[in-house]
Scaffold this active site. Structure first.
Site, PDB file in Angstrom:
ATOM      1  N   SER A  64      -8.896  21.795  23.909  1.00 25.51           N
ATOM      2  CA  SER A  64      -9.248  20.762  24.498  1.00 25.51           C
ATOM      3  C   SER A  64     -10.673  19.887  24.088  1.00 25.51           C
ATOM      4  O   SER A  64     -10.813  18.899  23.942  1.00 25.51           O
ATOM      5  CB  SER A  64      -9.566  20.955  25.962  1.00 25.51           C
ATOM      6  OG  SER A  64     -10.614  21.831  26.166  1.00 25.51           O
ATOM      7  N   ARG A  80       5.742  16.863  12.853  1.00 28.01           N
ATOM      8  CA  ARG A  80       6.243  15.808  11.970  1.00 28.01           C
ATOM      9  C   ARG A  80       5.865  16.291  10.447  1.00 28.01           C
ATOM     10  O   ARG A  80       6.428  15.601   9.495  1.00 28.01           O
ATOM     11  CB  ARG A  80       5.571  14.582  12.338  1.00 28.01           C
ATOM     12  CG  ARG A  80       5.762  14.089  13.790  1.00 28.01           C
ATOM     13  CD  ARG A  80       7.323  14.038  14.056  1.00 28.01           C
ATOM     14  NE  ARG A  80       7.576  13.272  15.308  1.00 28.01           N
ATOM     15  CZ  ARG A  80       8.664  12.731  15.729  1.00 28.01           C
ATOM     16  NH1 ARG A  80       9.784  13.154  15.121  1.00 28.01           N
ATOM     17  NH2 ARG A  80       8.919  12.350  16.964  1.00 28.01           N
ATOM     18  N   GLN A 126      10.318   6.541  16.843  1.00 30.01           N
ATOM     19  CA  GLN A 126       9.782   7.792  16.953  1.00 30.01           C
ATOM     20  C   GLN A 126       8.442   8.204  16.961  1.00 30.01           C
ATOM     21  O   GLN A 126       7.966   9.178  17.991  1.00 30.01           O
ATOM     22  CB  GLN A 126      10.465   8.715  15.802  1.00 30.01           C
ATOM     23  CG  GLN A 126      11.852   8.774  15.363  1.00 30.01           C
ATOM     24  CD  GLN A 126      12.140   9.470  14.302  1.00 30.01           C
ATOM     25  OE1 GLN A 126      11.986  10.737  14.011  1.00 30.01           O
ATOM     26  NE2 GLN A 126      12.793   8.561  13.221  1.00 30.01           N
ATOM     27  N   ALA A 147      -7.992  14.236  17.927  1.00 25.42           N
ATOM     28  CA  ALA A 147      -7.902  15.541  16.932  1.00 25.42           C
ATOM     29  C   ALA A 147      -6.818  16.435  17.573  1.00 25.42           C
ATOM     30  O   ALA A 147      -5.929  16.971  16.619  1.00 25.42           O
ATOM     31  CB  ALA A 147      -9.025  16.105  16.378  1.00 25.42           C
ATOM     32  N   HIS A 200       8.273  -8.503  17.419  1.00 33.18           N
ATOM     33  CA  HIS A 200       9.384  -9.538  16.913  1.00 33.18           C
ATOM     34  C   HIS A 200       9.832 -10.299  17.849  1.00 33.18           C
ATOM     35  O   HIS A 200      10.504 -11.309  17.479  1.00 33.18           O
ATOM     36  CB  HIS A 200      10.499  -8.640  16.274  1.00 33.18           C
ATOM     37  CG  HIS A 200      10.046  -7.830  14.863  1.00 33.18           C
ATOM     38  ND1 HIS A 200      10.986  -6.753  14.539  1.00 33.18           N
ATOM     39  CD2 HIS A 200       9.193  -7.796  14.323  1.00 33.18           C
ATOM     40  CE1 HIS A 200      10.571  -6.263  13.564  1.00 33.18           C
ATOM     41  NE2 HIS A 200       9.470  -7.000  13.228  1.00 33.18           N
ATOM     42  N   ARG A 201       9.101 -10.425  19.140  1.00 33.01           N
ATOM     43  CA  ARG A 201       9.455 -11.406  20.025  1.00 33.01           C
ATOM     44  C   ARG A 201       8.390 -12.592  19.554  1.00 33.01           C
ATOM     45  O   ARG A 201       8.642 -13.931  19.817  1.00 33.01           O
ATOM     46  CB  ARG A 201       8.855 -11.399  21.337  1.00 33.01           C
ATOM     47  CG  ARG A 201      10.072 -10.169  22.122  1.00 33.01           C
ATOM     48  CD  ARG A 201       9.655  -9.839  23.453  1.00 33.01           C
ATOM     49  NE  ARG A 201       9.847 -10.796  24.311  1.00 33.01           N
ATOM     50  CZ  ARG A 201       9.264 -10.768  25.712  1.00 33.01           C
ATOM     51  NH1 ARG A 201       8.637 -10.220  26.173  1.00 33.01           N
ATOM     52  NH2 ARG A 201       9.770 -11.755  26.594  1.00 33.01           N
ATOM     53  N   GLN A 225       1.710  -2.579  18.772  1.00 32.43           N
ATOM     54  CA  GLN A 225       2.756  -2.689  17.777  1.00 32.43           C
ATOM     55  C   GLN A 225       3.077  -4.478  17.406  1.00 32.43           C
ATOM     56  O   GLN A 225       2.784  -5.125  18.652  1.00 32.43           O
ATOM     57  CB  GLN A 225       4.176  -2.011  18.255  1.00 32.43           C
ATOM     58  CG  GLN A 225       5.084  -2.371  17.056  1.00 32.43           C
ATOM     59  CD  GLN A 225       6.312  -1.384  17.359  1.00 32.43           C
ATOM     60  OE1 GLN A 225       6.387  -0.895  18.244  1.00 32.43           O
ATOM     61  NE2 GLN A 225       7.224  -1.335  16.201  1.00 32.43           N
TER      62      GLN A 225
END
Lengths: 260, 260, 260, 260
Positions: C56, C169, C77, C159, C91-92, C88
């Site tokens: 924590s 990932r 993802q 972090a 695309h609209r 983000q």
């Protein structure tokens, strides 16, 4: 006694938020906006985000506070805000003895009650100390410490959660100690990011701005300055009627006068 | 005294989790799997998810507990688990007086200490009551209540967060009261979803299964039954060495014997 | 093409984390520790927190990235990591036309497949453009854009979440594009906070350190340098057996060579 | 095509919420309230919680949906709601071929555009299929699939997050597909918990109730029935002016007519 200190924050947080907001509408990358965006534009994107409830961009700016000398009554309420990070002084490992025992006395208590509370705190301390002496471990002895015992806590919140925290805890219905902490936190962040926290306030103000024409949006500062300001809201979410809201906000902040 | 009761949960939670897991690999819809999936398959999908750390599917099954008669020491620790929902009895609105004042006495305390703690609790109560009598509001008077004062709290957690909660709080390093609560919660959920919580345990067991061949995975039950079980872990994450881990787990659970 | 840039972060993040960790064990306040703590002590507190799973405290240091030129396969993802903040390119509102249409071609594709994919991307673009021309709104026309179409996204993670993100990932089982993004993010944060991210890595390394004697803890760097390093884990959580783990990690990182 | 099915939920969710709300004000335990609370009281506690913004109690009732046949355009937006649990069909493991390829055609498209889109989808499919045939792995081949390609996703949200989801996604400004999904989800939960979701709606309604006298609170149903209803809000948070709000809500819901 209660001490709220902003110990770290996203230095360029206002610009980070403005660029992120703009990038959602743009095909250009960070570097371009970073170079091209003026201070005025930063203000405009921030204001637009807040007044249209586009809160998610406010998450990109983050603030760490060291909050010291508060009671465990207050810290227990504080950590109920789950979208935040906490590291709290543990009474299992750090004994609040000697000079480190400074339980919080509610400022509203009148002189006689105050003396009574201090005596009660002294009794509790003696009991705690006796248990430690007779070998009871810290983690068990502390059960007899009072709820008002002092603690320290490091808190990290982003600007969105701060807006939410302020909405709830600057309200006069919030318990006095966490309310005092909230007003102190607001002062701290306004010093470093005045544009970003311009519209912060208790829910009555947040909700009023949600439903008011944009060019007539209001701020906490307006409340304290402009006694002609009229709310459109018929009531705040806590049930205070239109005519009482301004006074209620002013009253909420007066907690700071009592504890200083 | 401490009472943990499972009051609501996702009835078909094990199957919901298994279907969700399968749907991530399948093109077919819910209805198909709902009809076709056998109980054996449910077990296999759950085991596979847990042993490969595919935790997110466990979030689809949710549990609500009423946890009553715990101290505010324990509730303060409990609410630090942020991926959960809480509704706590408020001492601002519900006064813990008369029969409702039942502060928690640490079971480890020896007879003399126990009497001393009870006396300390009585003193704190008298102080609290006096303050109420002299007109101090509940929210301020409670500052002199002891940390051990009793509270009730309604808690909702999903199975993934429960696994995490158990990993931390079934550990012998956890404070005794929240540890007792954790062992009681585990008993409750195992009754209704034995397959799902088969692999739950303190971190030593969770981590051991992360690095052990799958067909040799271990459970809490193995620890209590099989004294020949050998850990591969050189130490647990809290620093207990290989040879001491089993004893440490057994010791952790003994808190239940003390409080019952 | 894929570009990962660290655009803002908690400058004194390593020290903030170390002080917070220490304050949980101390009665002293922030100012004291801020003055007294040496760089060596910072390292020790960080290492201790990570190797004992005291995660924590890592939340107090926060990182904002601008990730540009990635596909919507990868962004879909990415945003599944819920303990993070995202903004983000929409695309609209921002049409990916002309030079702004740069869909991502998987680097593993051989020359002939690569040409075929580029042709498919060109066809999709023409269809998209035609729909726009005939008046179909952006938000509907984009349904024919390929999954590989490029997007930009601003991401803020602390972090602790980065450690979790990397654990999942950086693993060779992660899809190549998000894996490449993860390796690039790791490079960025290591530049500014090398002590803090020293122990970051895929789950095989994280889990190995959970169960290994502390003075024998391993790092990603060890994997790439020391071919004599032996894992104690019998398998990683994805099922790779002990002898294959090192090679698997090295293989995972090779995605960077392909895309640069 | 788009199919929204409530597959599991907290059966006694309305009562669980009401009891939790009451327990925060009461010293009595769960069993007492469980026996004593009437259906009328359940309604009162729920209404009170919602109209005073006491949202946290709504988290104790949880809903799992299987949402099938939606596009990845919609699923990408859906998973941006972070206080929820998701398990999505993976195109890395489940190939959308043959009958399982059913990309979503925006219903607003006129006949000619619709045919054009279907042709574009067919082309994308052929390209995808060719890549698979020539040995490109699924996870790479899918880069040429259209954004409109269909997917299935299992979603779990609690009632509080559903209120938030509805506030944003029932709004006419939301993209048509996620808006349709939201209206369908609302229908599903209203069937099982009509009291709990009585006040759900787009932000215009939520915010209106925050500032309106309690005995004059409004519901979505009122909008559709009562054309004399007057908003006090000067504008909604998206900028629609007072006189346009009702029409805007009615318009939002009409997406359901188009897709059925």
């Amino acid at each position: 006694m209660i001490c709220v200190k902003l110990v770290s924050y996203t230095n360029d947080g206002e610009k980070v938020i403005a660029i992120a907001a703009k990038m959602s509408r743009s095909r250009k990358g960070w570097d371009y906006h970073e170079k091209e965006m003026s201070n005025d534009e930063v203000e405009i994107w921030i204001k637009d985000a807040i007044l249209h409830g586009y809160w998610s961009v406010l998450e990109h700016s983050v603030y760490t506070f060291s909050i010291e000398g508060i009671s465990r009554v207050a810290s227990h309420q504080l950590v109920r805000h789950r979208i935040a990070s906490y590291t709290q002084m543990s009474h299992r490992f750090a004994k609040p003895v000697d000079d480190y025992y400074k339980p919080i006395v509610p400022p509203s208590a009148k002189k006689r009650d105050r003396e009574f509370i201090e005596k009660a705190y002294k009794e509790a301390y003696d009991n705690y100390f006796n248990l430690l002496q007779s070998g009871v471990p810290e983690e068990d002895a502390r059960y007899v410490l009072p709820n008002g015992v002092n603690t320290n806590i490091v808190v990290t919140m982003n600007a969105r959660e701060l807006y939410n925290f302020f909405a709830l805890r600057l309200c006069s219905r919030a318990q006095w100690e966490i309310r005092a902490i909230a007003w102190m936190m607001l002062e701290e962040v306004k010093k470093v990011h005045p544009h970003l926290f311009k519209y912060a306030g208790p829910n009555c103000i947040i909700h009023e701005n949600f439903i008011r024409n944009e060019n007539e949006s209001i701020t906490l500062e307006d409340i304290f300055k402009d006694y002609k300001l009229e709310f459109i809201s018929q009531r705040c979410i806590e049930g205070v009627l239109r005519d009482g809201i301004k006074k209620c906000v002013i009253n909420s902040r007066s907690v700071l006068d009592n504890i200083k």
